[in-house]
Design a protein around this motif. Structure first.
Motif, PDB file in Angstrom:
ATOM      1  N   ASN A   3       0.824  -1.216   0.000  1.00  0.00           N
ATOM      2  CA  ASN A   3       0.000   0.000   0.000  1.00  0.00           C
ATOM      3  C   ASN A   3       0.850   1.253   0.000  1.00  0.00           C
ATOM      4  N   ARG A   4       1.964   1.218   0.741  1.00  0.00           N
ATOM      5  CA  ARG A   4       2.848   2.385   0.786  1.00  0.00           C
ATOM      6  C   ARG A   4       3.445   2.658  -0.588  1.00  0.00           C
ATOM      7  N   ASN A   7       0.758   4.102  -2.765  1.00  0.00           N
ATOM      8  CA  ASN A   7       0.512   5.493  -2.366  1.00  0.00           C
ATOM      9  C   ASN A   7       1.611   6.420  -2.864  1.00  0.00           C
ATOM     10  N   SER A   8       2.867   5.958  -2.779  1.00  0.00           N
ATOM     11  CA  SER A   8       3.973   6.801  -3.230  1.00  0.00           C
ATOM     12  C   SER A   8       3.872   7.070  -4.734  1.00  0.00           C
ATOM     13  N   THR A  10       1.060   6.971  -6.501  1.00  0.00           N
ATOM     14  CA  THR A  10      -0.123   7.808  -6.727  1.00  0.00           C
ATOM     15  C   THR A  10       0.152   9.265  -6.389  1.00  0.00           C
ATOM     16  N   TYR A  11       0.728   9.501  -5.200  1.00  0.00           N
ATOM     17  CA  TYR A  11       1.049  10.867  -4.792  1.00  0.00           C
ATOM     18  C   TYR A  11       2.049  11.497  -5.749  1.00  0.00           C
ATOM     19  N   TYR A  48       6.412  15.434  -0.089  1.00  0.00           N
ATOM     20  CA  TYR A  48       6.601  14.064  -0.566  1.00  0.00           C
ATOM     21  C   TYR A  48       7.829  13.425   0.087  1.00  0.00           C
ATOM     22  N   LYS A  51       6.996  12.419   3.635  1.00  0.00           N
ATOM     23  CA  LYS A  51       6.000  11.341   3.711  1.00  0.00           C
ATOM     24  C   LYS A  51       6.559   9.996   3.266  1.00  0.00           C
TER      25      LYS A  51
END
Length: 322
Positions: A3-4, A7-8, A10-11, A48, A51
């Motif tokens: 998931n991380r 997410n990375s 996607t972001y 970014y 995060k």
């Protein structure tokens, strides 16, 4: 873990798309937003990097740079500004992730901004469409015409010392340095506000009295003043175009630390915030009178360590008195 990673990606894709849209708008506006890119682009890069880590941020930075190449139509000026802004955001995010001081964070942005300004304005000015000599000549002509219209003779007035090419060039260099310093402080403040809003790791806000000159500032100031004095005593003038900007930058650094020492002494003597603010404001308003004095005060502050001992003594007394 999966998931991380998703997410990375996607972001990162969202940030690249937003920056690409900004650069596309800038292209349609004929580069009007070029000067603002250094204030805007570092912020999403910093977020970014905090995060997802600096390594993932480097990958996203490469994607952002490729996006800028496509959306700008290979305009060298915009690409260069975007590259500098991305690099500033990466170093700033790296500094926050590794607990670096506010001095490191601010001066890293200032240094990148200053290097970019020197490259675009002085070293590779022709490639970026700058001509310092023409700009100085235009400003000098405008000021001369303004004084003539006001009924003041530029040759016989107090303004004559500011209209010669050497002084105008020094003023131009000072403006470049102050602009870089302003950009560093502005990016730091904007990053603090954005990260606070997002409830992420905040950059340290260091009291101004505890900002001391690092070793590279001491070395730079010494080399700049030594080169100036050596050129003056040997009457060698062919390196003035290099020595003069270095000397002006060194004087600005000395003025900055001299200003901090003056504010620190005023705070210790007056012990009233309003009076200290009035003193600091007076120094700014009377810049042409106080500038040279604060340069010498700054040299003393950079090499003496007097302010550091003064602050440590004040903190020790405050702890003893509760």
């Amino acid at each position: 873990m999966g998931n991380r990673r998703v997410n990375s990606i996607t972001y990162g894709a969202i940030i690249c798309a937003l920056v690409g849209a900004l650069l596309l708008v800038n292209r349609q506006m004929a580069g009007f937003l070029d000067v603002y890119l250094f204030w805007i682009i570092p912020l999403p890069v910093i977020v970014y990097a905090i995060k997802f880590g600096t390594r993932q941020a480097c990958i996203m930075a490469i994607a952002m740079l490729m996006t800028s190449l496509i959306t700008t139509g290979f305009q060298i000026t915009t690409i260069f500004y975007a590259f500098g802004a991305i690099l500033a955001g990466l170093i700033y995010g790296y500094g926050i992730n590794h607990g670096r001081s506010a001095t490191f964070l601010i001066f890293s942005v200032v240094l990148i901004s200053l290097v970019m300004a020197i490259l675009t304005t002085f070293i590779f000015s022709a490639a970026f469409g700058y001509d310092v000599a023409k700009e100085i000549a235009y400003v000098t002509e405008y000021m001369t015409e303004f004084l003539n219209n006001a009924g003041i003779s530029p040759e016989n007035s107090a303004y004559s010392q500011f209209l010669n090419p050497t002084t105008m060039f020094q003023i131009y260099v000072i403006s470049v340095v102050l602009t870089s310093l302003m950009e560093g402080v502005l990016v730091h403040m904007l990053a603090y506000m954005v990260l606070r809003r997002l409830k992420m790791t905040l950059p340290p806000m260091k009291p101004i009295a505890t900002i001391y000159a690092p070793w590279w500032v001491k070395l730079f100031v010494f080399v700049a003043f030594f080169a100036f004095m050596a050129a003056k005593f040997t009457n060698i003038t062919q390196y003035d175009n290099i020595i003069t900007p270095l000397l002006v930058v060194a004087q600005c650094l000395c003025f900055f630390f001299g200003y901090i020492l003056m504010i620190t002494l005023a705070a210790g003597i007056l012990r009233d915030r309003r009076k200290v603010m009035l003193v600091s404001l007076a120094c700014v308003l009377l810049f042409f009178i106080t500038a040279q004095i604060l340069v010498y005060v700054g040299i003393f502050d950079i090499y003496s360590g007097f302010r550091k001992r003064l602050v440590e003594r004040g903190m020790s007394n405050a702890q003893q008195n509760g």
